[in-house]
Scaffold this active site. Structure first.
Site, PDB file in Angstrom:
ATOM      1  N   PRO A 216      -4.128 -58.978 -55.720  1.00 46.71           N
ATOM      2  CA  PRO A 216      -5.331 -58.066 -55.312  1.00 46.71           C
ATOM      3  C   PRO A 216      -6.383 -58.704 -54.383  1.00 46.71           C
ATOM      4  O   PRO A 216      -7.023 -59.583 -54.973  1.00 46.71           O
ATOM      5  CB  PRO A 216      -5.541 -57.959 -56.651  1.00 46.71           C
ATOM      6  CG  PRO A 216      -5.315 -59.020 -57.475  1.00 46.71           C
ATOM      7  CD  PRO A 216      -4.122 -59.549 -56.852  1.00 46.71           C
ATOM      8  N   ASP A 390      -8.486 -63.633 -54.036  1.00 47.22           N
ATOM      9  CA  ASP A 390      -7.597 -62.955 -54.999  1.00 47.22           C
ATOM     10  C   ASP A 390      -8.482 -62.642 -56.107  1.00 47.22           C
ATOM     11  O   ASP A 390      -9.160 -63.297 -56.839  1.00 47.22           O
ATOM     12  CB  ASP A 390      -6.484 -63.895 -55.381  1.00 47.22           C
ATOM     13  CG  ASP A 390      -5.649 -63.568 -56.706  1.00 47.22           C
ATOM     14  OD1 ASP A 390      -6.067 -62.694 -57.095  1.00 47.22           O
ATOM     15  OD2 ASP A 390      -4.501 -64.168 -56.599  1.00 47.22           O
ATOM     16  N   HIS A 391      -8.704 -61.343 -56.315  1.00 49.23           N
ATOM     17  CA  HIS A 391      -9.549 -60.982 -57.215  1.00 49.23           C
ATOM     18  C   HIS A 391      -9.325 -61.318 -58.782  1.00 49.23           C
ATOM     19  O   HIS A 391      -9.927 -61.171 -59.736  1.00 49.23           O
ATOM     20  CB  HIS A 391      -9.698 -59.354 -57.210  1.00 49.23           C
ATOM     21  CG  HIS A 391     -10.912 -58.656 -57.773  1.00 49.23           C
ATOM     22  ND1 HIS A 391     -11.814 -59.367 -58.775  1.00 49.23           N
ATOM     23  CD2 HIS A 391     -12.017 -57.841 -57.065  1.00 49.23           C
ATOM     24  CE1 HIS A 391     -12.990 -58.739 -58.674  1.00 49.23           C
ATOM     25  NE2 HIS A 391     -13.058 -57.593 -57.823  1.00 49.23           N
ATOM     26  N   ARG A 392      -7.872 -61.762 -59.088  1.00 53.25           N
ATOM     27  CA  ARG A 392      -7.556 -62.402 -60.340  1.00 53.25           C
ATOM     28  C   ARG A 392      -8.477 -63.594 -60.564  1.00 53.25           C
ATOM     29  O   ARG A 392      -8.474 -64.061 -61.552  1.00 53.25           O
ATOM     30  CB  ARG A 392      -6.213 -62.560 -60.465  1.00 53.25           C
ATOM     31  CG  ARG A 392      -5.425 -61.349 -60.325  1.00 53.25           C
ATOM     32  CD  ARG A 392      -3.621 -61.448 -60.273  1.00 53.25           C
ATOM     33  NE  ARG A 392      -3.567 -62.389 -59.113  1.00 53.25           N
ATOM     34  CZ  ARG A 392      -2.284 -62.904 -58.793  1.00 53.25           C
ATOM     35  NH1 ARG A 392      -1.345 -62.219 -59.508  1.00 53.25           N
ATOM     36  NH2 ARG A 392      -2.105 -63.458 -57.749  1.00 53.25           N
ATOM     37  N   VAL A 393      -8.732 -64.364 -59.476  1.00 50.34           N
ATOM     38  CA  VAL A 393      -9.368 -65.414 -59.689  1.00 50.34           C
ATOM     39  C   VAL A 393     -10.929 -65.599 -59.027  1.00 50.34           C
ATOM     40  O   VAL A 393     -11.841 -66.054 -59.774  1.00 50.34           O
ATOM     41  CB  VAL A 393      -8.652 -66.561 -58.782  1.00 50.34           C
ATOM     42  CG1 VAL A 393      -9.067 -68.036 -58.904  1.00 50.34           C
ATOM     43  CG2 VAL A 393      -7.190 -66.618 -59.153  1.00 50.34           C
TER      44      VAL A 393
END
Lengths: 417, 326
Positions: A216, A390-393
């Site tokens: 993402p 990376d929107h997860r991080v």
């Protein structure tokens, strides 16, 4: 066909360098093979005569297939050649099939301790090491084993980096001539021309399809004033005079990025399925355009290197990247990447993240733009940097904070030195 | 806690068990009037009389068989072999009678018998008097086999053996009888089937028993000086083996060296190695190595005998190999 690089699944036999009936010795080149990364040499693993060339020039065969027979002169070669199982992708262990069945006493090549798996050998690793590698995502092919016979043991993994896959279009060591270029599309009157994917394009395609899709992405752009950086660079280069190579804007940007990452560990990370690896070291992947593709050599510990050292490393790595002579160590292990299209007059762009990294910055051209300073409009050299996260991080604020620090460093370069 | 010799610890165990249960009796060569070939039974004849402390002729098969018969009849014999080397002659009674009687009689004939004596090499006893018996006896279903290394373990294990309703083999050692150690007062039993962690560590597991415990502890000291924290596990019981303790330790250290005083081929250590590789395969960072007696009949010559036995240096070398330090 040997696995000439850790991720090689098939090879395209570009050119035979030995004729049928010619004598061969262990270590001599039999053919040039294009892998997913580079053109490499397939060498003989035994002494004898090249009895039969099974694969034609231009053909692509999976790793493990028989490509030729070496034996005693006059020996009969039967038609059906046993093909050892092809290498598994993505696992820590690879089987390199037996390439050349030999009648004469086989001179078995000792398995080299690094990266390339030799004929008939598998990775030696203790059960514990295999388990650790599996759990941490380390590719055992890339780990040098310090145990007997090159066995990888636990302590060898204590320094190894987790690799889920190699960097996009990474290039392995090669001593062969460059690949003949795929023809650039030229009008021949036909409505279209199909050019098969070269190995490097296949790898880029595969790697980046696993990036933009699953990761993402979101993007942050900032415009940085480069006047002071430009002045600092001119001053430094004047100091250097004729002594050394000049420092480039890219060197300054890499250094600033590394220092900013050292302060924003949250951006210096890898996404790893069920955990995030926050790196305490900074290794910057520098995207380099090579013929027909792209590769990202790594400048290690960029935060600790001087501008001159960064410049030297960048130049050397870029040169060897273009010659496709990088070793796996040199194109893997980056914690963050920088992509620079400034030299192509691109104002700004969005780069695709290199998994498993959490971020990448895209550098545009440094352009004179009208800027309001102290109430008046003045021309200033400006640079647009776009960060892909990376929107997860990385969340918006986190990424923005990093970019702010980067901007401050570039706008106050003396603070960096 | 009193400090006594291994010999006196065994003596106390015998005395206490004979006081506790009138069915317990001791039989063997020189156990009575001579006070015991190694003085383990000192004072027992005086205390308990000739019915319960029985001197035998030199007839191991004979008196082992009498012991088997006595056990079948309801008594609890302790059969002493002057050394286990002589038990070769009594093997038929131990292996074919004692070990199998309960099974073959469908549980009708009890066999609460103890066979005990010094096992393995001493000093220059020569080839025929230095045999280590762990492997031979632990091989037999129906027998329990223990090998105490310290006075406390000797007393506790002999008491447990006498109270156990199964045939139990107790492997002692001439060189152990004089060693001293703390032995708790009062009724303290050491359970059969439980190992003992003689030294805590984290880098490598050293498995040992009986006379190999001392050189292994010395090896652990040497390794500590080299920065290696070795864990020393004294098996105490050879059949049954304390599998949990062995695997627990290897799980912690990921590597093991098994030390034994018998010969390598089909030795007791091979059983430990089989257990480890079978049950702890994924935890191993290195193959399991063994340190054993050299694969030769024990030499008589002092220096050759010393060279043939396990030693701290040999254990250290094996430990370093499994640590990939060489």
């Amino acid at each position: 066909m040997e696995a000439l690089s850790p991720t090689m699944e098939e090879g395209r036999l570009v050119k035979w360098t030995k004729q049928e009936g010619e004598g061969v010795k262990t270590g001599e080149t039999l053919a040039e093979v294009e892998t997913d990364k580079a053109v490499m040499e397939l060498v003989a693993r035994a002494d004898g005569q090249l009895l039969k060339r099974v694969v034609a020039e231009g053909a692509t065969v999976p790793v493990g297939n028989v490509v030729a027979y070496i034996g005693a002169p006059g020996e009969k070669v039967d038609g059906a050649a046993p093909s050892a199982p092809a290498a598994q992708a993505g696992s820590g262990k690879r089987e390199a099939g037996s390439v050349v069945p030999v009648a004469a006493p086989a001179a078995a090549a000792p398995a080299p301790a690094v990266a390339v798996a030799a004929e008939g050998s598998r990775i030696k690793a203790s059960p514990l090491a295999k388990r650790i590698a599996r759990e941490t995502g380390v590719d055992l092919n890339l780990v040098r084993g310090s145990g007997p016979g090159g066995r990888v043991v636990r302590r060898d993994l204590e320094g190894a980096r987790a690799q889920t896959a190699s960097a996009p279009a990474a290039v392995a060591a090669s001593r062969a001539a460059p690949v003949p270029r795929p023809a650039s599309p030229v009008s021949t009157g036909a409505p279209y021309e199909d050019i098969p994917l070269t190995q490097i394009r296949k790898t880029i395609a595969k790697r980046l399809a696993t990036s933009l899709g699953p990761v993402p992405h979101f993007f942050l752009t900032t415009e940085v004033d480069m006047e002071r950086a430009a002045e600092a660079r001119e001053a430094l280069n004047q100091e250097l005079g004729d002594q050394g190579k000049k420092i480039s804007f890219n060197d300054i940007i890499v250094k600033a990025t590394a220092l900013a990452l050292a302060r924003h560990r949250a951006c210096n990370a890898w996404f790893q399925d069920d955990h995030i690896r926050y790196w305490n070291e900074v290794h910057i992947g520098m995207a380099v355009a090579v013929e027909d593709g792209l590769i990202t050599p790594v400048i290690r510990h960029a935060d600790r290197k001087s501008l001159a050292e960064i410049g030297a490393a960048a130049r050397e790595l870029a040169q060897r990247a273009r010659e496709r002579r990088l070793t796996p160590d040199e194109y893997t292990g980056s914690t963050f990447s920088v992509s620079n299209l400034g030299m192509f007059d691109i104002d700004q762009f969005t780069a695709v993240i290199n998994p498993p990294e959490a971020g990448i910055i895209a550098i545009g051209s440094i352009v004179q733009r009208p800027v309001v300073v102290g109430g008046s409009v003045v021309p200033r050299r400006r640079l647009r940097i776009t960060m892909s996260c990376d929107h997860r991080v990385i969340d918006g604020a986190t990424g923005a904070a990093f970019l702010q620090t980067l901007k401050q460093m570039l706008e106050n370069p003396l603070a960096m030195l | 806690m009193p400090t006594i010799t291994y010999r006196d610890a065994l003596n106390q165990a015998l005395r206490e068990e004979m006081q506790r249960d009138p069915n317990v009796f001791l039989m063997g060569e020189e156990v009575g009037v001579y006070q015991g070939a190694y003085k383990v039974s000192r004072g027992l004849l005086e205390e308990f009389g000739a019915q319960r402390v029985v001197d035998t002729p030199i007839a191991e098969l004979g008196f082992a068989g009498i012991g088997v018969g006595a056990a079948m009849g309801g008594l609890r014999p302790v059969i002493e072999f002057m050394t286990w080397n002589f038990a070769t002659l009594a093997l038929d009674q131990i292996v074919n009678s004692a070990a199998k009687m309960l099974y073959m009689s469908g549980g009708q004939f009890p066999m609460p018998i103890v066979f005990r004596g010094p096992n393995g090499a001493a000093l220059q006893l020569g080839a025929q008097h230095s045999q280590a018996w762990e492997s031979w006896l632990a091989h037999i279903p129906g027998l329990k086999v223990v090998a105490p290394a310290t006075p406390a373990d000797a007393k506790g294990l002999l008491k447990s053996a006498i109270r156990d309703n199964n045939p139990v083999i107790v492997l002692e050692g001439e060189m152990l009888y004089n060693t001293k150690g703390e032995v708790p007062d009062g009724e303290v039993l050491v359970p059969i089937g439980k190992a003992d962690l003689k030294r805590d560590g984290k880098d490598v597991t050293l498995v040992c028993h009986s006379k190999t415990v001392t050189p292994t502890l010395k090896a652990a000291d040497q390794l500590a000086e080299q920065g290696v924290a070795a864990e020393v596990l004294d098996l105490r019981s050879l059949r049954p083996l304390d599998e949990e303790a062995i695997l627990g330790s290897v799980g912690k250290t990921n590597r093991a060296v098994v030390v034994e005083e018998g010969w390598p081929h089909a030795g007791i250590g091979a059983q430990v190695v089989d257990l480890i590789q079978r049950e702890a395969f994924d935890l191993l960072d290195a193959p399991v190595l063994r340190v054993t007696q050299a694969d030769v009949p024990m030499p008589y010559n002092k220096l050759l005998e010393r060279a043939a036995k396990p030693s701290p240096d040999k254990v250290v070398a094996a430990a370093r190999r499994v640590l990939y330090l060489e």
